[in-house]
Design an enzyme around this catalytic site. Structure first.
Site, PDB file in Angstrom:
ATOM      1  N   ASP A  13       0.791  -1.190  -0.093  1.00  0.00           N
ATOM      2  CA  ASP A  13       0.042   0.298   0.009  1.00  0.00           C
ATOM      3  C   ASP A  13       0.918   1.176  -0.087  1.00  0.00           C
ATOM      4  OD1 ASP A  13      -2.277  -1.556   0.129  1.00  0.00           O
ATOM      5  OD2 ASP A  13      -2.408  -1.522   2.002  1.00  0.00           O
ATOM      6  N   LYS A  35       0.677  -8.277  -1.726  1.00  0.00           N
ATOM      7  CA  LYS A  35      -0.602  -7.765  -2.317  1.00  0.00           C
ATOM      8  C   LYS A  35      -0.350  -6.460  -2.889  1.00  0.00           C
ATOM      9  CE  LYS A  35      -4.448  -6.319   0.275  1.00  0.00           C
ATOM     10  NZ  LYS A  35      -4.935  -5.450  -0.291  1.00  0.00           N
ATOM     11  N   ASP A  62      -5.513  -7.708  -5.407  1.00  0.00           N
ATOM     12  CA  ASP A  62      -6.533  -7.265  -4.841  1.00  0.00           C
ATOM     13  C   ASP A  62      -7.157  -6.115  -5.291  1.00  0.00           C
ATOM     14  OD1 ASP A  62      -8.468  -7.289  -2.382  1.00  0.00           O
ATOM     15  OD2 ASP A  62      -7.192  -6.244  -1.203  1.00  0.00           O
ATOM     16  N   LEU A  63      -8.044  -6.252  -6.496  1.00  0.00           N
ATOM     17  CA  LEU A  63      -8.649  -5.133  -6.984  1.00  0.00           C
ATOM     18  C   LEU A  63     -10.077  -5.018  -6.723  1.00  0.00           C
ATOM     19  CD1 LEU A  63      -6.987  -5.353 -10.488  1.00  0.00           C
ATOM     20  CD2 LEU A  63      -6.329  -3.975  -8.635  1.00  0.00           C
ATOM     21  N   LYS A  64     -10.466  -6.222  -5.888  1.00  0.00           N
ATOM     22  CA  LYS A  64     -11.993  -6.121  -5.435  1.00  0.00           C
ATOM     23  C   LYS A  64     -12.848  -5.870  -6.481  1.00  0.00           C
ATOM     24  CE  LYS A  64     -10.759  -5.266  -0.312  1.00  0.00           C
ATOM     25  NZ  LYS A  64      -9.408  -5.042  -0.443  1.00  0.00           N
ATOM     26  N   ASP A  67     -18.992  -5.400 -10.262  1.00  0.00           N
ATOM     27  CA  ASP A  67     -19.617  -5.040 -11.660  1.00  0.00           C
ATOM     28  C   ASP A  67     -20.364  -5.951 -12.180  1.00  0.00           C
ATOM     29  OD1 ASP A  67     -20.070  -3.232 -13.687  1.00  0.00           O
ATOM     30  OD2 ASP A  67     -17.984  -2.355 -13.535  1.00  0.00           O
ATOM     31  N   GLY A 213      -0.590  -5.168   6.829  1.00  0.00           N
ATOM     32  CA  GLY A 213       0.162  -4.157   6.171  1.00  0.00           C
ATOM     33  C   GLY A 213       0.874  -3.086   7.046  1.00  0.00           C
TER      34      GLY A 213
HETATM   35  O1  C5P Z   1      -3.096  -4.232   8.249  1.00  0.00           O
HETATM   36  P1  C5P Z   1      -3.511  -3.188   7.463  1.00  0.00           P
HETATM   37  O2  C5P Z   1      -4.745  -2.524   8.243  1.00  0.00           O
HETATM   38  O3  C5P Z   1      -2.520  -2.145   6.883  1.00  0.00           O
HETATM   39  O4  C5P Z   1      -3.949  -4.010   5.824  1.00  0.00           O
HETATM   40  C1  C5P Z   1      -4.815  -3.186   5.128  1.00  0.00           C
HETATM   41  C2  C5P Z   1      -4.620  -3.976   3.927  1.00  0.00           C
HETATM   42  O5  C5P Z   1      -5.765  -4.967   4.020  1.00  0.00           O
HETATM   43  C3  C5P Z   1      -5.236  -2.966   2.726  1.00  0.00           C
HETATM   44  O6  C5P Z   1      -4.297  -3.262   1.666  1.00  0.00           O
HETATM   45  C4  C5P Z   1      -6.616  -3.682   2.396  1.00  0.00           C
HETATM   46  O7  C5P Z   1      -7.154  -3.253   1.363  1.00  0.00           O
HETATM   47  C5  C5P Z   1      -6.657  -4.761   2.964  1.00  0.00           C
HETATM   48  N1  C5P Z   1      -7.973  -5.472   3.283  1.00  0.00           N
HETATM   49  C6  C5P Z   1      -8.826  -5.064   4.364  1.00  0.00           C
HETATM   50  N2  C5P Z   1      -9.859  -5.797   4.670  1.00  0.00           N
HETATM   51  C7  C5P Z   1     -10.491  -6.471   4.102  1.00  0.00           C
HETATM   52  C8  C5P Z   1      -9.570  -6.764   2.667  1.00  0.00           C
HETATM   53  C9  C5P Z   1      -8.552  -6.387   2.399  1.00  0.00           C
HETATM   54  O8  C5P Z   1      -8.408  -4.380   5.078  1.00  0.00           O
HETATM   55  N3  C5P Z   1     -11.655  -7.148   4.234  1.00  0.00           N
END
Ligand code: C5P
Length: 244
Positions: A13, A35, A62-64, A67, A213
């Site tokens: 990120d 990711k 992870d483009l979620k 559509d 993250g």
């Molecule tokens: O550990 P941290 O909170 O920084 O992680 C954030 C990451 O997890 C982001 O890249 C976010 O897109 C991903 N994420 C999320 N919740 C979800 C799916 C993915 O926080 N349900």
């Protein structure tokens, strides 16, 4: 038993390919997968995905997607050509959207359904108009969506560690539970994640992969932070084996 490091998915990120490349070099031996999410993909596109693959690392794209099925199908066809391990689609709308994602994957990429974001609370669900019985029981909502993802042929789902045990119990060991919202023991949560667990709790409850993250990215020494988290995962795995 898998190595504790293999459970960690580190989200890149960051806003530039340069920053992402630095983190890939720094953390390659410490995490199991990188990711690539919206921020980096919008900025750096498929080239950054190809770069990470050329470094030998595995990728979660992870483009979620969310559509109409025809669009999701065509988007997933393109993602499948990028040689990534996982790609995401939202479960919240229709089974047709999930089936389109699976069809587009052509068996080349594991499709993960995003059930309920870990940043979402019961209050958020209620405010968005859900029936009280679902708003008041987040696990039930996650399980509804997980069932739809399983029936559509997804490889697994993204959910909170709090729901991992129920998902694995209902849909079997082969259906993957990927859990973000992870905060190491002792970390005080003051960000947007709401349904959080520690790394040890998540693997203890059956999570197959942990998206972690900010606790790594924002640490003074990210490599050391990843190592400490791997120790917590290891302890959680050993505890799970003992209680089996
Ligand atoms: O550990 P941290 O909170 O920084 O992680 C954030 C990451 O997890 C982001 O890249 C976010 O897109 C991903 N994420 C999320 N919740 C979800 C799916 C993915 O926080 N349900």
């Amino acid at each position: 038993m898998r190595d504790a490091r293999d459970y960690i998915i580190f989200p890149l990120d960051v806003p530039s390919p340069e920053a992402a490349k630095k983190l890939v070099t720094l953390l390659s031996g410490e995490v199991g997968m990188f990711k690539v999410g919206l921020e980096l993909f919008i900025q750096a596109g498929p080239d950054i995905v190809r770069f990470i693959r050329s470094e030998g690392a595995r990728i979660f794209l992870d483009l979620k997607l969310h559509d109409i099925p025809a669009t999701v199908l065509r988007a997933m066809l393109r993602a499948a050509d990028l040689d990534v391990t996982f790609a995401t689609v939202h479960c919240g709308e229709s089974r047709g959207m999930l089936e389109a994602a699976v069809e587009g994957s052509r068996g080349k990429v594991g499709v993960l359904g995003v059930t309920v974001l870990t940043s979402v609370s019961q209050q958020d669900i209620a405010a968005s108009g859900f029936r009280p019985e679902l708003a008041g029981d987040m696990t039930r909502l996650v399980m509804n969506r997980a069932e739809m993802a399983k029936d559509a042929g997804c490889a697994g789902i993204v959910c909170s560690g709090l729901e991992a045990a129920a998902v694995k119990g209902a849909f079997g060991a082969g259906f993957l539970a990927v859990t973000p919202g992870i905060r190491p023991a002792g970390d005080r949560v003051s960000d947007d994640q709401k349904r959080v667990t520690t790394p040890g709790e998540a693997v203890n409850m059956g999570a197959d992969y942990l998206v972690i993250g900010r606790p790594i990215r924002d640490a003074a020494d990210p490599r050391e932070a990843a190592r400490r988290i791997a120790v917590e995962i290891d302890a959680g795995l050993k505890q799970a084996v003992l209680s089996d």
